[in-house]
Design an enzyme around this catalytic site. Structure first.
Site, PDB file in Angstrom:
ATOM      1  N   MET A 181      41.911  35.943  38.514  1.00 14.54           N
ATOM      2  CA  MET A 181      40.889  35.883  37.478  1.00 14.54           C
ATOM      3  C   MET A 181      39.602  35.302  38.049  1.00 14.54           C
ATOM      4  O   MET A 181      39.604  34.188  38.578  1.00 14.54           O
ATOM      5  CB  MET A 181      41.368  35.002  36.320  1.00 14.54           C
ATOM      6  CG  MET A 181      42.573  35.534  35.584  1.00 14.54           C
ATOM      7  SD  MET A 181      43.118  34.392  34.283  1.00 14.54           S
ATOM      8  CE  MET A 181      43.919  33.132  35.277  1.00 14.54           C
ATOM      9  N   PHE A 225      38.206  28.054  34.578  1.00 15.07           N
ATOM     10  CA  PHE A 225      37.485  28.622  35.711  1.00 15.07           C
ATOM     11  C   PHE A 225      38.425  29.376  36.657  1.00 15.07           C
ATOM     12  O   PHE A 225      39.589  29.608  36.334  1.00 15.07           O
ATOM     13  CB  PHE A 225      36.631  27.555  36.412  1.00 15.07           C
ATOM     14  CG  PHE A 225      35.679  26.888  35.432  1.00 15.07           C
ATOM     15  CD1 PHE A 225      34.605  27.572  34.906  1.00 15.07           C
ATOM     16  CD2 PHE A 225      35.910  25.596  34.991  1.00 15.07           C
ATOM     17  CE1 PHE A 225      33.763  26.988  33.975  1.00 15.07           C
ATOM     18  CE2 PHE A 225      35.063  24.991  34.055  1.00 15.07           C
ATOM     19  CZ  PHE A 225      33.996  25.695  33.554  1.00 15.07           C
ATOM     20  N   GLY A 226      37.911  29.846  37.816  1.00 14.11           N
ATOM     21  CA  GLY A 226      38.627  30.808  38.650  1.00 14.11           C
ATOM     22  C   GLY A 226      40.055  30.402  38.983  1.00 14.11           C
ATOM     23  O   GLY A 226      40.320  29.264  39.324  1.00 14.11           O
ATOM     24  N   SER A 227      40.991  31.344  38.888  1.00 16.27           N
ATOM     25  CA  SER A 227      42.402  31.017  39.057  1.00 16.27           C
ATOM     26  C   SER A 227      43.226  32.290  39.145  1.00 16.27           C
ATOM     27  O   SER A 227      42.673  33.388  39.221  1.00 16.27           O
ATOM     28  CB  SER A 227      42.874  30.156  37.881  1.00 16.27           C
ATOM     29  OG  SER A 227      42.349  30.671  36.665  1.00 16.27           O
ATOM     30  N   ARG A 228      44.565  32.158  39.119  1.00 21.22           N
ATOM     31  CA  ARG A 228      45.414  33.341  39.177  1.00 21.22           C
ATOM     32  C   ARG A 228      46.739  33.101  38.462  1.00 21.22           C
ATOM     33  O   ARG A 228      47.139  31.972  38.214  1.00 21.22           O
ATOM     34  CB  ARG A 228      45.657  33.769  40.625  1.00 21.22           C
ATOM     35  CG  ARG A 228      46.587  32.872  41.381  1.00 21.22           C
ATOM     36  CD  ARG A 228      46.611  33.250  42.842  1.00 21.22           C
ATOM     37  NE  ARG A 228      47.843  33.899  43.247  1.00 21.22           N
ATOM     38  CZ  ARG A 228      48.071  34.336  44.488  1.00 21.22           C
ATOM     39  NH1 ARG A 228      47.140  34.238  45.401  1.00 21.22           N
ATOM     40  NH2 ARG A 228      49.219  34.893  44.802  1.00 21.22           N
TER      41      ARG A 228
END
Length: 217
Positions: A98, A185-188
């Site tokens: 993401m 915030f940005g992650s997976r």
């Protein structure tokens, strides 16, 4: 646009910061063009924060044999791996990355009983790196389906993500498409599936949470 409850505090702080920036510019910047540029930057800053915490209402077509995408983003991993934390066997791993621009709500990929839920402290490497699945801040959740299959879904923090929220509690019954949590915030998201799962996506595919089928059991 619906705002996710996990964003209320951050949005308030963001609005306060943007308002202070605009107020300072109003009384300290003499050049009108420069002043409007500062106003514009403050407005964009606030809009991006609000946009990040959007929480779209989606209808999930439930299927007891389908694994739906637990997050919006891009498929970055499809491979056989050994899952050492809970399943302790060879699995198919499918990972969705993401970006900060994606919706960051997470959904349960399948319905069933929560057999395991555990948070792990860790590092904050880029979520696109393979080691992030085992070394970054993360939460692992195992859902046992009505047929006795165990599916592990792991929320992984990234370089910008500093907080993972997970609503899964051991013993709870959940429905496919229910909200599982939120990552700021940005992650997976990593999915660990049985080896004989029929994978429906490929590397590079853009997927939509609750709408795209990752695999069938």
């Amino acid at each position: 646009m619906t705002i996710h409850k996990e964003g209320y505090k951050t949005i308030f702080v963001g609005f306060f910061i943007a308002a202070i920036i605009a107020l300072v510019a109003q009384y300290t910047v003499a050049n009108d063009v420069a002043k409007y540029i500062v106003f514009g930057v403050a407005a964009i800053f606030f809009f991006l924060i609000v946009n990040f915490f959007r929480s779209p209402e989606r209808i999930c077509s439930k299927n007891a044999r389908a694994i739906i995408t637990p997050a919006d983003g891009e498929v970055v991993v499809i491979e056989e791996v050994d899952e050492p934390e809970y399943l302790k066997k060879r699995c198919m791993q499918v990972s969705v990355f993401m970006s900060p621009l994606n919706v960051h709500v997470n959904w349960f990929p399948i319905g069933g009983k929560i057999k395991y839920s555990k948070h792990h402290s860790g590092r904050f490497m880029g979520a696109y790196l393979p080691k992030s699945s085992t070394e970054n801040e993360r939460t692992s959740v195992v859902v046992e389906t009505i047929d006795g299959e165990e599916i592990l879904v792991r929320q992984v923090a990234g370089a910008l993500a500093r907080r993972i929220v997970c609503y899964a509690k051991e013993g709870d019954q959940v429905e496919q498409g229910d909200q599982m949590g939120f990552i700021k915030f940005g992650s997976r998201l990593d999915l660990y599936l049985p080896l004989d799962s029929n994978i429906k996506v490929k590397i590079g595919d853009k997927v939509v949470g609750t709408q795209t089928t990752i695999a069938t059991l």
